[in-house]
Every structure is written in structure tokens, then in C-alpha cells.
Design a protein around this motif. Sequence first.
Motif, PDB file in Angstrom:
ATOM      1  N   LEU A  21       0.820  -1.212   0.000  1.00  0.00           N
ATOM      2  CA  LEU A  21       0.000   0.000   0.000  1.00  0.00           C
ATOM      3  C   LEU A  21       0.853   1.260   0.000  1.00  0.00           C
ATOM      4  N   LEU A  22       1.926   1.256   0.725  1.00  0.00           N
ATOM      5  CA  LEU A  22       2.790   2.429   0.767  1.00  0.00           C
ATOM      6  C   LEU A  22       3.553   2.618  -0.536  1.00  0.00           C
ATOM      7  N   SER A  23       3.857   1.542  -1.223  1.00  0.00           N
ATOM      8  CA  SER A  23       4.606   1.671  -2.475  1.00  0.00           C
ATOM      9  C   SER A  23       3.746   2.213  -3.603  1.00  0.00           C
ATOM     10  N   VAL A  24       2.431   2.053  -3.519  1.00  0.00           N
ATOM     11  CA  VAL A  24       1.538   2.567  -4.558  1.00  0.00           C
ATOM     12  C   VAL A  24       1.604   4.084  -4.602  1.00  0.00           C
ATOM     13  N   THR A  25       1.699   4.710  -3.455  1.00  0.00           N
ATOM     14  CA  THR A  25       1.736   6.171  -3.433  1.00  0.00           C
ATOM     15  C   THR A  25       3.036   6.725  -3.980  1.00  0.00           C
ATOM     16  N   SER A  26       4.057   5.934  -4.042  1.00  0.00           N
ATOM     17  CA  SER A  26       5.328   6.430  -4.562  1.00  0.00           C
ATOM     18  C   SER A  26       5.282   6.631  -6.073  1.00  0.00           C
ATOM     19  N   TYR A  27       4.273   6.073  -6.749  1.00  0.00           N
ATOM     20  CA  TYR A  27       4.156   6.249  -8.189  1.00  0.00           C
ATOM     21  C   TYR A  27       3.371   7.497  -8.564  1.00  0.00           C
ATOM     22  N   ALA A  28       2.833   8.203  -7.614  1.00  0.00           N
ATOM     23  CA  ALA A  28       2.074   9.410  -7.907  1.00  0.00           C
ATOM     24  C   ALA A  28       3.004  10.463  -8.500  1.00  0.00           C
ATOM     25  N   ALA A  29       2.552  11.078  -9.587  1.00  0.00           N
ATOM     26  CA  ALA A  29       3.365  12.090 -10.255  1.00  0.00           C
ATOM     27  C   ALA A  29       3.124  13.452  -9.620  1.00  0.00           C
ATOM     28  N   ILE A  30       4.186  14.114  -9.325  1.00  0.00           N
ATOM     29  CA  ILE A  30       4.106  15.450  -8.757  1.00  0.00           C
ATOM     30  C   ILE A  30       4.842  16.369  -9.715  1.00  0.00           C
ATOM     31  N   ASP A  31       4.118  17.396 -10.172  1.00  0.00           N
ATOM     32  CA  ASP A  31       4.720  18.358 -11.084  1.00  0.00           C
ATOM     33  C   ASP A  31       5.492  19.390 -10.280  1.00  0.00           C
ATOM     34  N   VAL A  32       6.776  19.457 -10.527  1.00  0.00           N
ATOM     35  CA  VAL A  32       7.611  20.448  -9.868  1.00  0.00           C
ATOM     36  C   VAL A  32       8.294  21.254 -10.967  1.00  0.00           C
ATOM     37  N   TYR A  33       7.861  22.487 -11.082  1.00  0.00           N
ATOM     38  CA  TYR A  33       8.449  23.370 -12.073  1.00  0.00           C
ATOM     39  C   TYR A  33       9.046  24.565 -11.343  1.00  0.00           C
ATOM     40  N   ASP A  34      10.216  24.971 -11.801  1.00  0.00           N
ATOM     41  CA  ASP A  34      10.916  26.090 -11.182  1.00  0.00           C
ATOM     42  C   ASP A  34      10.721  27.321 -12.063  1.00  0.00           C
ATOM     43  N   ASP A  36      10.869  31.599 -12.755  1.00  0.00           N
ATOM     44  CA  ASP A  36      11.715  32.748 -12.447  1.00  0.00           C
ATOM     45  C   ASP A  36      10.978  33.774 -11.592  1.00  0.00           C
ATOM     46  N   SER A  37       9.653  33.836 -11.743  1.00  0.00           N
ATOM     47  CA  SER A  37       8.880  34.833 -10.994  1.00  0.00           C
ATOM     48  C   SER A  37       7.496  34.268 -10.652  1.00  0.00           C
ATOM     49  N   VAL A  38       6.836  34.975  -9.780  1.00  0.00           N
ATOM     50  CA  VAL A  38       5.477  34.593  -9.383  1.00  0.00           C
ATOM     51  C   VAL A  38       4.518  34.795 -10.559  1.00  0.00           C
ATOM     52  N   GLN A  39       4.794  35.796 -11.402  1.00  0.00           N
ATOM     53  CA  GLN A  39       3.949  36.048 -12.573  1.00  0.00           C
ATOM     54  C   GLN A  39       3.990  34.863 -13.540  1.00  0.00           C
ATOM     55  N   GLN A  40       5.159  34.285 -13.737  1.00  0.00           N
ATOM     56  CA  GLN A  40       5.263  33.121 -14.621  1.00  0.00           C
ATOM     57  C   GLN A  40       4.476  31.943 -14.055  1.00  0.00           C
ATOM     58  N   GLU A  41       4.562  31.753 -12.761  1.00  0.00           N
ATOM     59  CA  GLU A  41       3.810  30.650 -12.149  1.00  0.00           C
ATOM     60  C   GLU A  41       2.306  30.886 -12.276  1.00  0.00           C
ATOM     61  N   ALA A  42       1.876  32.115 -12.079  1.00  0.00           N
ATOM     62  CA  ALA A  42       0.454  32.442 -12.220  1.00  0.00           C
ATOM     63  C   ALA A  42       0.010  32.252 -13.673  1.00  0.00           C
ATOM     64  N   GLN A  43       0.857  32.642 -14.617  1.00  0.00           N
ATOM     65  CA  GLN A  43       0.558  32.452 -16.038  1.00  0.00           C
ATOM     66  C   GLN A  43       0.420  30.963 -16.344  1.00  0.00           C
ATOM     67  N   TYR A  44       1.339  30.167 -15.817  1.00  0.00           N
ATOM     68  CA  TYR A  44       1.300  28.710 -16.025  1.00  0.00           C
ATOM     69  C   TYR A  44       0.016  28.118 -15.452  1.00  0.00           C
ATOM     70  N   TYR A  77       5.049  24.944 -19.887  1.00  0.00           N
ATOM     71  CA  TYR A  77       6.151  25.402 -19.040  1.00  0.00           C
ATOM     72  C   TYR A  77       7.319  25.902 -19.900  1.00  0.00           C
ATOM     73  N   ASP A  78       7.688  25.127 -20.920  1.00  0.00           N
ATOM     74  CA  ASP A  78       8.798  25.525 -21.795  1.00  0.00           C
ATOM     75  C   ASP A  78       8.508  26.842 -22.510  1.00  0.00           C
ATOM     76  N   LEU A  79       7.275  26.995 -22.983  1.00  0.00           N
ATOM     77  CA  LEU A  79       6.915  28.225 -23.686  1.00  0.00           C
ATOM     78  C   LEU A  79       6.918  29.425 -22.734  1.00  0.00           C
ATOM     79  N   ILE A  80       6.499  29.217 -21.515  1.00  0.00           N
ATOM     80  CA  ILE A  80       6.532  30.304 -20.531  1.00  0.00           C
ATOM     81  C   ILE A  80       7.976  30.672 -20.210  1.00  0.00           C
ATOM     82  N   LYS A  81       8.833  29.677 -20.079  1.00  0.00           N
ATOM     83  CA  LYS A  81      10.254  29.948 -19.809  1.00  0.00           C
ATOM     84  C   LYS A  81      10.904  30.694 -20.982  1.00  0.00           C
TER      85      LYS A  81
END
Length: 183
Positions: A21-34, A36-44, A77-81
Motif C-alpha cells: 500500500l505504501l509503495s503505490v503512493t510512490s508512483y504518484a506524479a508530482i509536477d515540480v516546475y521552477d 523565475d517569478s510569481v507572474q510566470q507561475e500564475a501564467q502557467y 512550461y517551456d513556452l513560458i520559460k
Amino acid sequence: MIALSIKAVTIKVASLILACLLSVTSYAAIDVYDFDSVQQEAQYRGLIEEFRCPKCQNQNLAGSDAPIAQDLKQKVYDLIKDRRSDAEIRDYMQERYGDFISYKPPVRPSTWILWFFPPLLLIVLLIGWFWQSKRRQVVARGQNGVTVNSTAALTSAEKAELDRLLSQAENVDHDITSIEDKK
């Protein structure tokens, strides 16, 4: 001795189930994008909420876990960057995936039915409803141009037929109980 071995087996099985049961949760995809600014994140965030997943069709990119949705999120994400504007990103996505990709398709001749048919249908239905209600009011008032002479006398043949029918109706037993029940 047997109780001790049953307890050991039970602990091993429980540990195995817990590990699975614990190993099933390890397959969950988490989007982590870095960004440059808060505006870019809001745009995304705004754009992935606006775009529809081509596979899921009823979810936006933000709520979809489909592989194509993950690819599209990465492309946004790439286009915003690359410092592209919202309009440029929308144009890119619509050029590649058509008007279906957007929950807000542009107004053009190919999408007029999406934009103008629902309000026109509503207007037509309201006009039909008003017309029907006015027609019913006119008919109820007797102003429809049809006159019925309710005081016209019956002919002698009609009177005789009416009397015959009424006398038959008076002679008929209207009791709904069966003959067996009466006995």
C-alpha cells in the motif's frame, strides 16, 4: 507453539500488505516546475486551467494525469520559460490541437455554432413559450374567432336519441361489485 507461528505469519502478511500500500503512493506524479517569478507561475496555472486534456476531454490539464496532459504541461512550461505571451501560447496550442484544446474557443465562422446557437435557441424557446401562453389565454377567453352557438335547440330526432340514451343509463346497474359478491 502453533499460536506463536500463526502470530509470526500474521505479522509478516500484514507487513507485506502495508508495504504494498505504501509503495503505490510512490508512483504518484508530482509536477515540480521552477519559475523565475510569481507572474510566470500564475501564467502557467492560468493556462493549464484553461486548456482541455485531449484524452480526458472533460478535464483541464491541471486535473488530468494522462501522459499527453503531462507532455502539454511541460510544453506550456517551456513556452513560458521562453517568455512567450498567453496569446502566443494559445495560438501555438490551437494550431497544433485545434479549437478543442481550449475551453474558450475563439469567435470565428467555424465556432459560431458554439457561441451563438445556445442564446438563439433560448430566444426561440422563450418566444415560443410566450406565443403558446398567449394563444392559450385567447382560447380560454373564447376570442379565437370561433363562435359556438350553445343555445341552439336540438332537433326532434336528436332529442329522442338523447332521451333514449338517458333512460338506458338510468336503468343500468352502476354497482361495481360482482354478482358473486352480492350473493
